[in-house]
Design an enzyme around this catalytic site. Structure first.
Site, short mmCIF file in Angstrom:
data_model
loop_
_atom_site.label_atom_id
_atom_site.label_comp_id
_atom_site.label_asym_id
_atom_site.label_seq_id
_atom_site.Cartn_x
_atom_site.Cartn_y
_atom_site.Cartn_z
N GLY A 119 2.54 -9.10 2.04
CA GLY A 119 1.88 -9.20 0.74
C GLY A 119 2.33 -10.39 -0.09
N ALA A 167 7.71 -1.96 4.60
CA ALA A 167 8.04 -3.01 5.57
C ALA A 167 6.86 -3.20 6.49
CB ALA A 167 9.28 -2.64 6.38
N SER A 219 0.82 -1.22 0.00
CA SER A 219 0.00 0.00 0.00
C SER A 219 0.85 1.27 0.00
CB SER A 219 -0.94 -0.01 1.21
OG SER A 219 -0.21 -0.18 2.42
N THR A 220 1.96 1.27 0.73
CA THR A 220 2.83 2.45 0.75
C THR A 220 3.55 2.60 -0.58
OG1 THR A 220 3.14 2.04 3.12
CG2 THR A 220 4.56 3.69 2.12
N GLU A 274 11.09 -9.53 -3.69
CA GLU A 274 11.57 -8.31 -3.03
C GLU A 274 13.02 -8.47 -2.59
OE1 GLU A 274 7.26 -6.83 -1.20
OE2 GLU A 274 8.68 -7.87 0.09
N GLY A 329 6.90 -9.13 3.72
CA GLY A 329 6.25 -10.30 3.15
C GLY A 329 4.79 -10.47 3.49
#
EC number: 5.3.1.6
Length: 220
Positions: free
Chosen positions: A97, A83, A30-31, A103, A95
């Site tokens: 997501g 994070a 989201s960020t 990543e 993680g």
């Protein structure tokens, strides 16, 4: 300021670390979605991006940002990602997501890791957020038993298949006092692809969205 507004502030603040003419490593979440929106404003000034997930790839392509395969790229000046938790030594749990392996690969290539979070993600000791472990499907039960021996309570993340075709075990109740050591221990379990501890390759710069604006921390 809402949590999402703090995420947005951190995401946009990362734009100043992007070099003109470069290929940018882009994470997931989201960020990071706010960072992608920001990156789109300078898409004509960069060569493009390398993405850590199918979701980020789709968003960037929709905004007209060229996305490259990592194997065709020699250099990434920066990797920007969020994070789930980060401590004052720049060790992270990531993680949530389920994109942790990609990543970690993109982060390994990048010269500088810029971590973008809101202030709820800063912690003294990692482990309140469950630690994701990506596992080859046939090894799931074996890996779970080994994680119990390390003091964790692994829970299979139902209905989730990673972009690599694997499954996720979320490990609860770990008090992670030595992140680098635990990262290695878990990765040595046969059947583990990788885990969500980013300690061996931690963040170089941390941008934290707070009600008072974005605060910047640099790895010591």
């Amino acid at each position: 300021m809402t949590q999402d507004e703090m995420k947005k502030a951190a995401g946009w603040a990362a734009l100043k670390y992007v070099e003109e003419g470069s290929i940018v490593g882009v994470g997931t979440g989201s960020t990071v979605n706010h960072f992608i929106d920001a990156l789109a404003t300078m898409k004509d000034d960069i060569e493009g991006a390398v993405s850590s997930s199918e979701a980020s790839t789709q968003k960037m392509k929709a905004l007209g940002i060229p996305v490259y395969d990592l194997n065709s790229v020699d250099r990434l000046s920066v990797y920007v990602d969020g994070a789930d938790e980060i401590n004052d030594r720049m060790d992270m749990i990531k993680g949530g997501g389920a994109a942790l392996t990609r990543e970690k690969i993109v982060a390994a290539v990048a010269e500088k890791f810029i971590c973008i979070v809101d202030n709820t993600k800063q912690v003294n000791i990692l482990g309140e957020f469950p630690l994701p472990v990506e596992v080859i499907p046939m090894a799931r039960s074996y890996v779970a038993r080994q994680l119990v021996k390390l003091g964790g309570d692994p829970v299979y993340r139902e209905g989730v298949v990673t972009d690599n075709g694997n499954v996720i075990l979320d490990v609860y109740n770990l008090k992670i006092l030595n992140p680098k050591e635990l990262e290695s221990q878990i990765n040595e379990i046969v059947g583990v692809v990788t885990n969500g501890l980013f300690a061996k390759r931690g963040a170089d710069v941390l941008l934290v969205g707070t009600p008072d604006g974005v605060k910047t921390f640099t790895a010591k």
